[in-house]
Scaffold this motif. Structure first.
Motif, PDB file in Angstrom:
ATOM      1  N   UNK A 124       0.821  -1.209   0.000  1.00 21.17           N
ATOM      2  CA  UNK A 124       0.000   0.000   0.000  1.00 21.17           C
ATOM      3  C   UNK A 124       0.855   1.259   0.000  1.00 21.17           C
ATOM      4  N   UNK A 125       2.149   1.109  -0.245  1.00 23.58           N
ATOM      5  CA  UNK A 125       3.023   2.273  -0.308  1.00 23.58           C
ATOM      6  C   UNK A 125       2.931   2.901  -1.701  1.00 23.58           C
ATOM      7  N   UNK A 126       3.604   3.991  -1.864  1.00 22.30           N
ATOM      8  CA  UNK A 126       3.718   4.659  -3.171  1.00 22.30           C
ATOM      9  C   UNK A 126       2.375   4.966  -3.817  1.00 22.30           C
ATOM     10  N   UNK A 127       1.412   5.354  -3.029  1.00 18.97           N
ATOM     11  CA  UNK A 127       0.131   5.826  -3.557  1.00 18.97           C
ATOM     12  C   UNK A 127      -0.609   4.782  -4.393  1.00 18.97           C
ATOM     13  N   UNK A 128      -0.486   3.523  -4.057  1.00 16.60           N
ATOM     14  CA  UNK A 128      -1.118   2.456  -4.852  1.00 16.60           C
ATOM     15  C   UNK A 128      -2.627   2.350  -4.649  1.00 16.60           C
ATOM     16  N   UNK A 129      -3.143   2.866  -3.549  1.00 15.73           N
ATOM     17  CA  UNK A 129      -4.576   2.871  -3.297  1.00 15.73           C
ATOM     18  C   UNK A 129      -5.060   4.309  -3.409  1.00 15.73           C
ATOM     19  N   UNK A 130      -6.110   4.525  -4.181  1.00 17.34           N
ATOM     20  CA  UNK A 130      -6.539   5.897  -4.432  1.00 17.34           C
ATOM     21  C   UNK A 130      -8.046   5.992  -4.677  1.00 17.34           C
ATOM     22  N   UNK A 131      -8.562   7.191  -4.446  1.00 20.41           N
ATOM     23  CA  UNK A 131      -9.961   7.518  -4.751  1.00 20.41           C
ATOM     24  C   UNK A 131      -9.978   8.262  -6.079  1.00 20.41           C
ATOM     25  N   UNK A 132     -11.024   8.047  -6.840  1.00 15.16           N
ATOM     26  CA  UNK A 132     -11.221   8.727  -8.129  1.00 15.16           C
ATOM     27  C   UNK A 132     -12.458   9.591  -7.972  1.00 15.16           C
ATOM     28  N   UNK A 133     -12.314  10.889  -8.243  1.00 12.36           N
ATOM     29  CA  UNK A 133     -13.421  11.825  -8.067  1.00 12.36           C
ATOM     30  C   UNK A 133     -13.608  12.672  -9.310  1.00 12.36           C
ATOM     31  N   UNK A 134     -14.849  13.048  -9.543  1.00 12.31           N
ATOM     32  CA  UNK A 134     -15.201  13.961 -10.627  1.00 12.31           C
ATOM     33  C   UNK A 134     -15.985  15.095  -9.992  1.00 12.31           C
ATOM     34  N   UNK A 135     -15.494  16.306 -10.150  1.00  7.29           N
ATOM     35  CA  UNK A 135     -16.137  17.487  -9.569  1.00  7.29           C
ATOM     36  C   UNK A 135     -16.379  17.327  -8.068  1.00  7.29           C
ATOM     37  N   UNK A 136     -15.433  16.710  -7.384  1.00 10.04           N
ATOM     38  CA  UNK A 136     -15.518  16.524  -5.944  1.00 10.04           C
ATOM     39  C   UNK A 136     -16.374  15.352  -5.500  1.00 10.04           C
ATOM     40  N   UNK A 137     -17.030  14.682  -6.428  1.00 10.60           N
ATOM     41  CA  UNK A 137     -17.882  13.536  -6.095  1.00 10.60           C
ATOM     42  C   UNK A 137     -17.134  12.236  -6.335  1.00 10.60           C
ATOM     43  N   UNK A 138     -17.271  11.313  -5.403  1.00 15.67           N
ATOM     44  CA  UNK A 138     -16.605  10.030  -5.512  1.00 15.67           C
ATOM     45  C   UNK A 138     -17.170   9.229  -6.681  1.00 15.67           C
ATOM     46  N   UNK A 139     -16.273   8.769  -7.525  1.00 13.75           N
ATOM     47  CA  UNK A 139     -16.636   7.930  -8.667  1.00 13.75           C
ATOM     48  C   UNK A 139     -16.260   6.478  -8.376  1.00 13.75           C
ATOM     49  N   UNK A 140     -15.147   6.286  -7.689  1.00 12.08           N
ATOM     50  CA  UNK A 140     -14.701   4.942  -7.356  1.00 12.08           C
ATOM     51  C   UNK A 140     -13.331   4.954  -6.713  1.00 12.08           C
ATOM     52  N   UNK A 141     -12.751   3.767  -6.638  1.00 12.41           N
ATOM     53  CA  UNK A 141     -11.431   3.583  -6.038  1.00 12.41           C
ATOM     54  C   UNK A 141     -10.578   2.738  -6.978  1.00 12.41           C
ATOM     55  N   UNK A 142      -9.282   2.822  -6.785  1.00  8.09           N
ATOM     56  CA  UNK A 142      -8.375   1.995  -7.569  1.00  8.09           C
ATOM     57  C   UNK A 142      -7.241   1.465  -6.720  1.00  8.09           C
ATOM     58  N   UNK A 143      -6.750   0.305  -7.129  1.00  9.19           N
ATOM     59  CA  UNK A 143      -5.561  -0.272  -6.508  1.00  9.19           C
ATOM     60  C   UNK A 143      -4.643  -0.757  -7.622  1.00  9.19           C
ATOM     61  N   UNK A 144      -3.401  -0.322  -7.599  1.00  7.58           N
ATOM     62  CA  UNK A 144      -2.387  -0.748  -8.557  1.00  7.58           C
ATOM     63  C   UNK A 144      -1.493  -1.768  -7.877  1.00  7.58           C
TER      64      UNK A 144
END
Length: 170
Positions: free
Chosen positions: A52-72
Motif C-alpha cells: 500500500x506504499x507509493x500511492x497504490x490505493x486511491x480515490x477517483x473523483x469527478x467534480x468533488x464527487x466520488x466515482x470509485x477507487x483503484x488499486x495498482x
C-alpha cells in the motif's frame, strides 16, 4: 488528464507506458475524460501482504464527487512480474480488473477481458479459489493462479480497510 491526476501518477515513479495504461483504464471504466485522484494513505497495521506504499490505493473523483477507487498491484508470473489495476465502484464492488503490463512470453491470456470479467461485481471479503471460483486457463496456469491470489488478497484487504473505517472519510 487533470493536474491532480498527473501529479498522482508521477508519484508512483512509473513508466510513461504504465501511466498511459492506468489513465486509459480509468477513462474507459468510468467513461471520464477528466477526474481527480487522491491517495488513500494506509498507515494502520494490516494483515494483508499487499503493498500500500507509493500511492497504490486511491480515490477517483469527478467534480468533488466520488466515482470509485483503484488499486495498482504487482503479481508474479512464471519468471517475472506483471502490473494489474483493480477499479472499484463507490460501494467497493469490483468494476473492472485489468492486466496493464505483462512481461512474459507465455500466459498473456490472463489479460483477456473474457477471463478477467469473472472478477466484476465481487465484493470485499469474497474468497477466491483458482479452478473452483475462477476458471483455469490452459497455458497460463501460473499467471492465472497468481492473478486469482492477487484478487483474493485485494478483496480481503479492502474488507479489512472497510472494517477499519478507511473509506468512510472519502
Amino acid at each position: 488528464m487533470t493536474a491532480a491526476a498527473f501529479l498522482f501518477l508521477t508519484a508512483w515513479k512509473t513508466s510513461p507506458k504504465l501511466e498511459a495504461k492506468i489513465k486509459s483504464a480509468i477513462e474507459r471504466a468510468y467513461t471520464l475524460t477528466e477526474w481527480e485522484q487522491s491517495t488513500i494513505a494506509v498507515t494502520i497495521p494490516m494483515e494483508s501482504p499487499l503493498d500500500f506504499s507509493n500511492d497504490r490505493l486511491f480515490a477517483i473523483k469527478k467534480d468533488g464527487n466520488l466515482v470509485g477507487y483503484g488499486y495498482l498491484g504487482e503479481a508474479n508470473s512464471m519468471k517475472r512480474t506483471f502490473d494489474y489495476l483493480v477499479l472499484f465502484n463507490p460501494d467497493l464492488s469490483v468494476r473492472k480488473s485489468k492486466v496493464l503490463i505483462y512481461r512474459e512470453e507465455h500466459g498473456r491470456q490472463i489479460g483477456s477481458q473474457r477471463w478477467l470479467k469473472q472478477f466484476i461485481g465481487l465484493t470485499p471479503g469474497t474468497s477466491l479459489t483458482y479452478g473452483s471460483d475462477i476458471d483455469a486457463i490452459s497455458g497460463a496456469t501460473i499467471s492465472a493462479k497468481s492473478m486469482t491470489v492477487a484478487m483474493d488478497q485485494v478483496l480481503a484487504a479492502m474488507a479489512e480497510l472497510e472494517q477499519k473505517g478507511i473509506f468512510k472519510a472519502q
